[in-house]
Design a protein around this motif. Structure first.
Motif, mmCIF file in Angstrom:
data_model
loop_
_atom_site.group_PDB
_atom_site.id
_atom_site.type_symbol
_atom_site.label_atom_id
_atom_site.label_comp_id
_atom_site.label_asym_id
_atom_site.label_seq_id
_atom_site.Cartn_x
_atom_site.Cartn_y
_atom_site.Cartn_z
ATOM 1 N N GLN A 43 41.402 41.205 40.207
ATOM 2 C CA GLN A 43 42.406 41.600 41.195
ATOM 3 C C GLN A 43 43.269 40.392 41.546
ATOM 4 O OE1 GLN A 43 40.746 43.353 44.708
ATOM 5 N NE2 GLN A 43 42.719 44.088 45.459
ATOM 6 N N VAL A 44 44.545 40.658 41.799
ATOM 7 C CA VAL A 44 45.489 39.603 42.159
ATOM 8 C C VAL A 44 45.472 39.391 43.666
ATOM 9 C CG1 VAL A 44 47.940 39.038 42.243
ATOM 10 C CG2 VAL A 44 46.959 40.006 40.164
ATOM 11 N N GLN A 45 45.466 38.130 44.102
ATOM 12 C CA GLN A 45 45.542 37.801 45.518
ATOM 13 C C GLN A 45 46.809 36.998 45.784
ATOM 14 O OE1 GLN A 45 43.692 38.820 48.219
ATOM 15 N NE2 GLN A 45 45.441 37.871 49.238
ATOM 16 N N PRO A 46 47.788 37.601 46.485
ATOM 17 C CA PRO A 46 49.051 36.899 46.735
ATOM 18 C C PRO A 46 48.971 35.954 47.937
ATOM 19 C CG PRO A 46 49.305 39.313 46.700
ATOM 20 C CD PRO A 46 47.856 38.999 46.866
ATOM 21 N N VAL A 47 49.731 34.865 47.870
ATOM 22 C CA VAL A 47 49.887 33.933 48.983
ATOM 23 C C VAL A 47 51.362 33.574 49.095
ATOM 24 C CG1 VAL A 47 49.303 31.680 49.920
ATOM 25 C CG2 VAL A 47 47.569 32.988 48.658
ATOM 26 N N GLU A 48 51.980 33.903 50.229
ATOM 27 C CA GLU A 48 53.409 33.675 50.418
ATOM 28 C C GLU A 48 53.689 32.296 51.006
ATOM 29 O OE1 GLU A 48 52.368 37.964 51.730
ATOM 30 O OE2 GLU A 48 51.629 35.925 52.061
ATOM 31 N N SER A 49 54.896 31.812 50.747
ATOM 32 C CA SER A 49 55.384 30.579 51.351
ATOM 33 C C SER A 49 56.902 30.601 51.327
ATOM 34 C CB SER A 49 54.854 29.340 50.614
ATOM 35 O OG SER A 49 55.315 29.330 49.278
ATOM 36 N N GLY A 50 57.495 29.679 52.085
ATOM 37 C CA GLY A 50 58.943 29.530 52.027
ATOM 38 C C GLY A 50 59.705 30.088 53.207
ATOM 39 N N GLY A 51 59.000 30.692 54.148
ATOM 40 C CA GLY A 51 59.694 31.220 55.317
ATOM 41 C C GLY A 51 60.193 30.103 56.223
ATOM 42 N N ARG A 106 64.481 30.982 50.088
ATOM 43 C CA ARG A 106 63.777 31.467 48.903
ATOM 44 C C ARG A 106 62.293 31.553 49.219
ATOM 45 N NH1 ARG A 106 62.257 28.471 43.281
ATOM 46 N NH2 ARG A 106 62.577 30.212 41.829
ATOM 47 N N LEU A 107 61.772 32.742 49.188
ATOM 48 C CA LEU A 107 60.348 32.947 49.398
ATOM 49 C C LEU A 107 59.628 32.886 48.057
ATOM 50 C CD1 LEU A 107 60.339 35.899 51.953
ATOM 51 C CD2 LEU A 107 60.536 33.443 52.372
ATOM 52 N N SER A 108 58.425 32.338 48.104
ATOM 53 C CA SER A 108 57.594 32.274 46.906
ATOM 54 C C SER A 108 56.278 32.990 47.165
ATOM 55 C CB SER A 108 57.296 30.818 46.530
ATOM 56 O OG SER A 108 58.488 30.132 46.213
ATOM 57 N N CYS A 109 55.725 33.541 46.107
ATOM 58 C CA CYS A 109 54.434 34.217 46.192
ATOM 59 C C CYS A 109 53.593 33.743 45.011
ATOM 60 C CB CYS A 109 54.623 35.725 46.146
ATOM 61 S SG CYS A 109 53.090 36.677 46.051
ATOM 62 N N ALA A 110 52.532 33.021 45.318
ATOM 63 C CA ALA A 110 51.594 32.562 44.299
ATOM 64 C C ALA A 110 50.467 33.571 44.210
ATOM 65 C CB ALA A 110 51.064 31.186 44.647
ATOM 66 N N ALA A 111 50.226 34.082 43.019
ATOM 67 C CA ALA A 111 49.225 35.134 42.854
ATOM 68 C C ALA A 111 48.114 34.660 41.936
ATOM 69 C CB ALA A 111 49.876 36.384 42.285
ATOM 70 N N SER A 112 46.915 34.619 42.463
ATOM 71 C CA SER A 112 45.769 34.221 41.645
ATOM 72 C C SER A 112 45.333 35.399 40.779
ATOM 73 C CB SER A 112 44.610 33.790 42.548
ATOM 74 O OG SER A 112 44.207 34.885 43.363
ATOM 75 N N GLY A 113 44.621 35.096 39.715
ATOM 76 C CA GLY A 113 44.132 36.172 38.846
ATOM 77 C C GLY A 113 44.679 36.057 37.447
ATOM 78 N N ARG A 114 43.814 36.233 36.461
ATOM 79 C CA ARG A 114 44.214 36.076 35.065
ATOM 80 C C ARG A 114 45.141 37.172 34.599
ATOM 81 N NH1 ARG A 114 38.442 34.813 32.059
ATOM 82 N NH2 ARG A 114 37.754 33.153 33.451
ATOM 83 N N THR A 115 45.082 38.329 35.248
ATOM 84 C CA THR A 115 45.835 39.479 34.775
ATOM 85 C C THR A 115 47.095 39.715 35.583
ATOM 86 O OG1 THR A 115 44.484 40.922 36.166
ATOM 87 C CG2 THR A 115 43.785 40.613 33.876
ATOM 88 N N PHE A 116 47.654 38.660 36.154
ATOM 89 C CA PHE A 116 48.849 38.772 36.994
ATOM 90 C C PHE A 116 49.956 39.521 36.287
ATOM 91 C CE2 PHE A 116 52.042 37.772 39.997
ATOM 92 C CZ PHE A 116 53.160 37.324 39.308
ATOM 93 N N SER A 117 50.138 39.273 35.010
ATOM 94 C CA SER A 117 51.247 39.889 34.278
ATOM 95 C C SER A 117 51.067 41.392 34.108
ATOM 96 C CB SER A 117 51.420 39.220 32.917
ATOM 97 O OG SER A 117 50.239 39.335 32.165
ATOM 98 N N ASN A 118 49.905 41.928 34.452
ATOM 99 C CA ASN A 118 49.673 43.370 34.367
ATOM 100 C C ASN A 118 50.070 44.119 35.639
ATOM 101 O OD1 ASN A 118 48.596 42.934 31.856
ATOM 102 N ND2 ASN A 118 46.471 43.077 32.513
ATOM 103 N N TYR A 119 50.496 43.385 36.654
ATOM 104 C CA TYR A 119 50.749 43.988 37.956
ATOM 105 C C TYR A 119 52.237 44.008 38.281
ATOM 106 C CZ TYR A 119 45.769 43.560 39.040
ATOM 107 O OH TYR A 119 44.414 43.679 39.030
ATOM 108 N N ASP A 135 47.813 47.397 46.505
ATOM 109 C CA ASP A 135 46.420 47.275 46.913
ATOM 110 C C ASP A 135 45.967 45.864 47.231
ATOM 111 O OD1 ASP A 135 45.456 48.051 43.481
ATOM 112 O OD2 ASP A 135 46.499 46.325 44.344
ATOM 113 N N SER A 136 46.845 44.894 47.110
ATOM 114 C CA SER A 136 46.493 43.525 47.483
ATOM 115 C C SER A 136 47.688 42.895 48.172
ATOM 116 C CB SER A 136 46.095 42.718 46.243
ATOM 117 O OG SER A 136 45.621 41.448 46.612
ATOM 118 N N TRP A 137 47.448 42.331 49.372
ATOM 119 C CA TRP A 137 48.523 41.816 50.210
ATOM 120 C C TRP A 137 48.261 40.379 50.614
ATOM 121 C CZ3 TRP A 137 52.724 44.852 51.948
ATOM 122 C CH2 TRP A 137 52.658 46.206 51.574
#
Length: 127
Positions: A1-9, A19-32, A115-117
């Protein structure tokens, strides 16, 4: 599962950019598919923009169309939201979210399939 983390506000004057950025952990990020949502005080969470897993399809809320641009870099597991010509009504906490299901057009604006915020990042636009 991907876990997003926002920054840039932050705080910006009307007409400015962020410009807001979202770093998403997880090997299958490109599937989401990924989306940005926002929630202002006293209001419901609302859709802002979404991007397909390949990045070749995007969808925007009418209120931000022409001012905001969503993009992603699958090699870096990152999603971005470039916000230009900001208005005071853009003030909100902005959330990055992922979904495993395919969407197109208006379907990408529905909140439940995401499903992941992340925890959110505050954007304040002064007049």
């Amino acid at each position: 599962q991907v876990q997003p983390v926002e920054s840039g506000g932050g705080l910006v004057q009307a007409g400015g950019s962020l410009r807001l950025s979202c770093a998403a952990s997880g090997r299958t990020f490109s599937n989401y598919a990924m989306g940005w949502f926002r929630q202002a005080p006293g209001k419901e969470r609302e859709f802002v923009a979404a991007i397909s897993w390949r990045g070749n399809n995007t969808y925007y809320a009418d209120s931000v169309k022409g001012r905001f641009t969503i993009s992603r870099d699958n090699a870096k597991n990152m999603v971005y939201l470039q916000m230009n010509n900001l208005k005071p009504e853009d003030t909100a906490v902005y959330y990055c979210a992922s979904r495993r299901t395919y969407c197109i057009g208006y379907g990408c604006s529905e909140i439940l399939p995401y499903d992941s915020w992340g925890q959110g990042t505050q954007v304040t636009v002064s007049s």
